[in-house]
Design a protein around this motif. Structure first.
Motif: not given
Length: 329
Positions: A51-63, A283-293
């Motif tokens: 979850y923490n990885g996904a949240v950081l990716a959401a912050e970085h991408t703005g999604c 990474l399993q949180g961060y990278l899938p959000i980047v993938q979707l973006y």
């Protein structure tokens, strides 16, 4: 601190790129909505790192991201996936635990509605191949290989000999997820260990502490037990509790398992756990959000990233323990 550091690096890289060329393309994630499955219970030792990885990716991408917690229950994941499809997001990042037979038709349905689907933690290789060009990737371990590597590492770091008894507490009953447990068992048996097996119940899967009397009973009935291998991050983090419940001193039964957390780092330091294979859930949180973006915004194909390569022992725990305390590793 970690977020500020990573965010600063991203900002510097962004400024460098802009200085070289002015991009006319809109890079924002405005209007994109994603659903993300961290897998377990909110606040769980493994799922919280995802979850923490996904949240950081959401912050970085703005999604904009909605998070769905599943208690590691495959049936619940299937139901929640159906519900997520009905909400018509732009993309869904899904745990693959239920397997292809349970999820395949739903992935087809999602794609027919223009929803990008990608996976983390447990892969769905046939559907990834089918929809890779449409953004379906995988971020996580190679399941059987990860289990096999941990089985071999258990023999090494627990100093096991031919004929020694090891308990594997895993998830063979799950079609896809069970491949990792199978890898553990195969590696131990190939090296001549005697293996006993326990299936992780739904109750223990959801709340690892409830497994304490289960292990205490097994240990009492099997006084020659040499090693406990837990195929579950939450159970690995609870090995110290299991040993205390069984009246065992740290290290008297060698502990091994998967994934880091603050509790697991402490267990390695106090001798309750000798080796873990860290599949780097952040990474399993961060990278899938980047993938979707990247797929939803620019049409990029799916990426396949193996995160399950790091063995952590008493020899290197000091390097990563501070990050485990911050729920990064």
């Amino acid at each position: 601190m970690i977020r500020k550091t990573v965010g600063g690096i991203v900002a510097i890289l962004a400024m460098c790129c802009v200085s070289m060329t002015v991009l006319a393309v809109d890079m924002s994630c405005a209007g994109k909505k994603f659903v993300f499955f961290p897998g377990g219970s909110e606040g769980g030792s493994f799922a919280s790192i995802v979850y923490n990885g996904a949240v950081l990716a959401a912050e970085h991408t703005g999604c904009k991201v909605e998070y769905v917690w599943s208690d590691w229950n495959p049936e619940k994941m299937v139901r929640q996936f159906k519900e997520a499809i009905a909400r018509r997001p732009d993309g869904i990042a899904l745990m693959g635990h239920p397997g292809e037979s349970a999820l395949g038709n739903l992935i087809d349905e999602a794609r027919s509605k223009g929803i990008i689907v990608t996976t983390q933690n447990v892969d769905l290789p046939n559907y990834e191949a089918k929809y890779m060009a449409d953004g379906m990737g995988y971020v996580g371990q190679k399941l059987y290989a990860s289990g096999y590597n941990l089985g071999n590492a258990t023999v090494k770091y627990c100093n096991l000999s031919v004929g020694d008894l090891a308990l594997v507490w895993g998830l063979l009953g799950q079609e896809a997820r069970g491949q990792r447990t199978k890898g553990i068992v195969d590696a131990l048996e190939k090296q001549g260990m005697k293996v006993s097996y326990l299936e992780i119940s739904d109750a223990v899967n959801k709340d690892a502490v409830t497994g304490a009397p289960v292990f205490a009973s097994f240990a009492a009935a099997n006084p020659r037990l040499k090693a406990l291998v837990t195929d579950h991050g939450g159970l690995t983090a609870t090995i110290g509790t299991y040993m205390r419940a069984a009246g065992k001193k740290p290290g008297s039964i060698c502990g091994a398992g998967f994934d880091l957390s603050a509790a697991t780092a402490q267990a390695i330091q106090d001798g309750s756990v000798s080796v873990v294979l860290d599949q780097q859930p952040f990474l399993q949180g961060y990278l899938p959000i980047v993938q979707l973006y990247m797929s939803a915004k620019f049409g990029f194909a799916g990426m396949n990233v193996d995160t399950g390569a790091a063995l952590i022992t008493a020899d290197n725990i000091a390097q990563v323990a501070p990050l485990a305390a911050e729920a990064i590793r």
